[in-house]
Scaffold this motif. Structure first.
Motif, PDB file in Angstrom:
ATOM      1  N   GLU A  73       0.846  -1.187   0.000  1.00 12.11           N
ATOM      2  CA  GLU A  73       0.000   0.000   0.000  1.00 12.11           C
ATOM      3  C   GLU A  73       0.884   1.241   0.000  1.00 12.11           C
ATOM      4  N   ILE A  74       0.355   2.311  -0.561  1.00 13.95           N
ATOM      5  CA  ILE A  74       1.055   3.590  -0.561  1.00 13.95           C
ATOM      6  C   ILE A  74       0.156   4.605   0.131  1.00 13.95           C
ATOM      7  N   ARG A  75       0.703   5.251   1.145  1.00 14.65           N
ATOM      8  CA  ARG A  75      -0.047   6.266   1.875  1.00 14.65           C
ATOM      9  C   ARG A  75       0.701   7.583   1.816  1.00 14.65           C
ATOM     10  N   VAL A  76      -0.041   8.642   1.635  1.00 16.86           N
ATOM     11  CA  VAL A  76       0.548   9.978   1.588  1.00 16.86           C
ATOM     12  C   VAL A  76      -0.106  10.807   2.683  1.00 16.86           C
ATOM     13  N   THR A  77       0.734  11.442   3.487  1.00 19.51           N
ATOM     14  CA  THR A  77       0.249  12.339   4.530  1.00 19.51           C
ATOM     15  C   THR A  77       0.772  13.732   4.214  1.00 19.51           C
ATOM     16  N   GLN A 114      15.845   4.765  -2.909  1.00 19.92           N
ATOM     17  CA  GLN A 114      15.212   5.773  -2.067  1.00 19.92           C
ATOM     18  C   GLN A 114      15.678   7.181  -2.428  1.00 19.92           C
ATOM     19  N   GLU A 115      16.973   7.348  -2.687  1.00 17.77           N
ATOM     20  CA  GLU A 115      17.478   8.675  -3.038  1.00 17.77           C
ATOM     21  C   GLU A 115      16.864   9.148  -4.350  1.00 17.77           C
ATOM     22  N   MET A 116      16.722   8.231  -5.306  1.00 17.07           N
ATOM     23  CA  MET A 116      16.096   8.598  -6.571  1.00 17.07           C
ATOM     24  C   MET A 116      14.623   8.966  -6.349  1.00 17.07           C
ATOM     25  N   LEU A 117      13.979   8.279  -5.443  1.00 20.59           N
ATOM     26  CA  LEU A 117      12.590   8.588  -5.097  1.00 20.59           C
ATOM     27  C   LEU A 117      12.491   9.989  -4.498  1.00 20.59           C
ATOM     28  N   HIS A 118      13.412  10.316  -3.614  1.00 23.67           N
ATOM     29  CA  HIS A 118      13.446  11.670  -3.042  1.00 23.67           C
ATOM     30  C   HIS A 118      13.688  12.710  -4.125  1.00 23.67           C
ATOM     31  N   GLU A 119      14.619  12.417  -5.002  1.00 27.05           N
ATOM     32  CA  GLU A 119      14.942  13.373  -6.071  1.00 27.05           C
ATOM     33  C   GLU A 119      13.758  13.539  -7.015  1.00 27.05           C
ATOM     34  N   ALA A 141       8.847   6.553   4.659  1.00 35.17           N
ATOM     35  CA  ALA A 141       8.964   5.356   5.503  1.00 35.17           C
ATOM     36  C   ALA A 141       8.646   4.156   4.617  1.00 35.17           C
ATOM     37  N   ILE A 142       9.606   3.246   4.528  1.00 37.08           N
ATOM     38  CA  ILE A 142       9.451   2.099   3.632  1.00 37.08           C
ATOM     39  C   ILE A 142       9.295   0.831   4.462  1.00 37.08           C
ATOM     40  N   SER A 143       8.164   0.180   4.278  1.00 32.42           N
ATOM     41  CA  SER A 143       7.891  -1.138   4.858  1.00 32.42           C
ATOM     42  C   SER A 143       6.819  -1.759   3.978  1.00 32.42           C
ATOM     43  N   ARG A 144       5.950  -2.581   4.542  1.00 35.36           N
ATOM     44  CA  ARG A 144       4.858  -3.122   3.739  1.00 35.36           C
ATOM     45  C   ARG A 144       4.013  -1.976   3.200  1.00 35.36           C
ATOM     46  N   ILE A 145       4.022  -0.873   3.921  1.00 35.07           N
ATOM     47  CA  ILE A 145       3.300   0.324   3.488  1.00 35.07           C
ATOM     48  C   ILE A 145       4.344   1.401   3.213  1.00 35.07           C
TER      49      ILE A 145
END
Length: 159
Positions: A73-77, A114-119, A141-145
């Motif tokens: 799952e992907i959650r955005v806050t 992760q760094e590419m995701l941030h960029e 935060a990377i886990s199952r979600i």
């Protein structure tokens, strides 16, 4: 003669009591022996099952370590809630849609990029309801979600 007769009856009574008691003790002893055998077999079975339980727990731990954890799952806050609630929801929905391709990927793979995701999400701009909204990633935060904490800021209104 009557004293001898009474002695005979008393002797028969004592002999009968001894034989009856011996018979009862013999039967009780056999029953106790069977119960002790059943108890011992149950103890052996219990030890065997306890060992099997420990082995299963160990193999379960090993299997969990080997199990691949996938992003489900992907959650955005959205932090800094200066925006209207509908804009926040649409920003979150848009980011979830953009990152939908990460669903089903291994957590290790996403952690490596992760760094590419941030960029990629460093300064993302969306046009929502005629408003230019700039989104910046604060924390991932990377886990199952996959949980993204972002800030959103209105840049300018489209005419």
């Amino acid at each position: 003669m009557s004293i001898k007769l009474w002695k005979r009856y008393i002797a028969l009574l004592v002999i009968g009591g001894i034989l009856g008691g011996s018979t009862i003790l013999f039967m009780y002893g056999r029953e106790m022996e069977q119960m002790m055998l059943v108890k011992r077999s149950l103890e052996v079975l219990n030890e065997k099952l306890m060992d099997e339980n420990q082995r299963l727990k160990q193999s379960e731990k090993v299997a969990r370590r080997k199990q691949e954890v996938l992003i489900e799952e992907i959650r955005v806050t959205v932090l800094d809630t200066k925006l209207h609630e509908t804009i926040e929801l649409q920003v979150a929905r848009q980011l979830e849609k953009d990152l939908a391709s990460l669903k089903g990927k291994k957590v290790e793979q996403v952690a490596e990029v992760q760094e590419m995701l941030h960029e990629m999400l460093r300064r993302r701009e969306y046009i929502i309801e005629g408003t230019m909204v700039e989104v910046r990633v604060k924390t991932v935060a990377i886990s199952r979600i996959l949980h993204l904490f972002v800030t959103a800021e209105v840049k300018r209104e489209e005419p």
